[in-house]
Design an enzyme around this catalytic site. Sequence first.
Site, PDB file in Angstrom:
ATOM      1  N   SER A  49       0.840  -1.192   0.000  1.00  0.00           N
ATOM      2  CA  SER A  49       0.000   0.000   0.000  1.00  0.00           C
ATOM      3  C   SER A  49       0.875   1.242   0.000  1.00  0.00           C
ATOM      4  CB  SER A  49      -0.891   0.003   1.244  1.00  0.00           C
ATOM      5  OG  SER A  49      -0.089   0.138   2.415  1.00  0.00           O
ATOM      6  N   ASP A  80      -1.133  -1.431  -4.074  1.00  0.00           N
ATOM      7  CA  ASP A  80      -2.502  -1.611  -3.598  1.00  0.00           C
ATOM      8  C   ASP A  80      -3.133  -0.248  -3.323  1.00  0.00           C
ATOM      9  OD1 ASP A  80      -4.760  -2.992  -2.734  1.00  0.00           O
ATOM     10  OD2 ASP A  80      -4.021  -3.191  -0.677  1.00  0.00           O
ATOM     11  N   GLY A 179     -10.791  -4.886   6.261  1.00  0.00           N
ATOM     12  CA  GLY A 179     -10.565  -5.062   7.685  1.00  0.00           C
ATOM     13  C   GLY A 179     -11.479  -6.092   8.312  1.00  0.00           C
ATOM     14  N   HIS A 208     -11.713  -7.526  -2.934  1.00  0.00           N
ATOM     15  CA  HIS A 208     -11.056  -6.882  -1.799  1.00  0.00           C
ATOM     16  C   HIS A 208     -11.792  -7.241  -0.511  1.00  0.00           C
ATOM     17  CE1 HIS A 208      -8.299  -3.762  -3.718  1.00  0.00           C
ATOM     18  NE2 HIS A 208      -8.818  -4.421  -4.739  1.00  0.00           N
TER      19      HIS A 208
END
Length: 305
Positions: A49, A80, A179, A208
Amino acid sequence: MLVTGLEILRKARAEGYGVGAFNTNNMEFTQAILEAAEEMKSPVILALSEGAMKYGGRALTRMVVALAQEARVPVAVHLDHGSSYESVLKALREGFTSVMIDKSHEDFETNVRETKRVVEAAHAVGVTVEAELGRLAGIEEHVAVDEKDALLTNPEEARIFMERTGADYLAVAIGTSHGAYKGKGRPFIDHPRLARIAKLVPAPLVLHGASAVPQELVERFRAAGGEIGEASGIHPEDIKKAISLGIAKINTDTDLRLAFTALVRETLGKNPKEFDPRKYLGPAREAVKEVVKSRMELFGSVGRA
């Protein structure tokens, strides 16, 4: 060996299996992911990321690319959730072989324009591109979107988006979220919507927010002193069905973090006098590797390298 994301994902979609994109932030995560891939003879995607790149700097990105080049299986190094054209250019300069531009929060035309700009730059240097498309609740251009459709990808828009942008693979919003789920209800995948998208979009599709968040990991984390609210992830059978419908790239981050942190906490809890990082980072690395291997088995990528 270092390859593009499309080289890995085109084969995955055509043959009906998924490939894990695992987020890395340091040497231990990178080693764990690559060791798992080599042991399972599986292709893999190393995802970094913008936050990871900021945290580790060029030392991290160069290490990840170098380790990917040395691997005995196909590996793509992927940006990402790139937030800007400039962020993508930085990843291209660092040797990434796959980049994501995420303008899904923008209106459709802006998303198309910004994604196409990235595609042109990336393709010019042989790098493939992931884009993301979702819908927001409300009314836009006289089209009402119900709350149940909020943030979910519209199949026909997905077809138009891919044709206009030339992106290589598409992240679809079909019910998952990033998450661990905390007080959001049972996570789900809208399989009928995914099936409609897959019929219109032949490119590899991306899921995702696909961590399983296994309860045994959650409990182990808590037992070692960690604090986390009610958390649950996507059921393995839902993942398998999504792969059968066209999902080729499955992102996993939360599960790795839970495993790594739980083992660090456990090791230091049992050995409070320990201050050699290798003694607690080593077991944590092994825990991450085991999670990655189990995910590869679930995705069906074992032996596909």
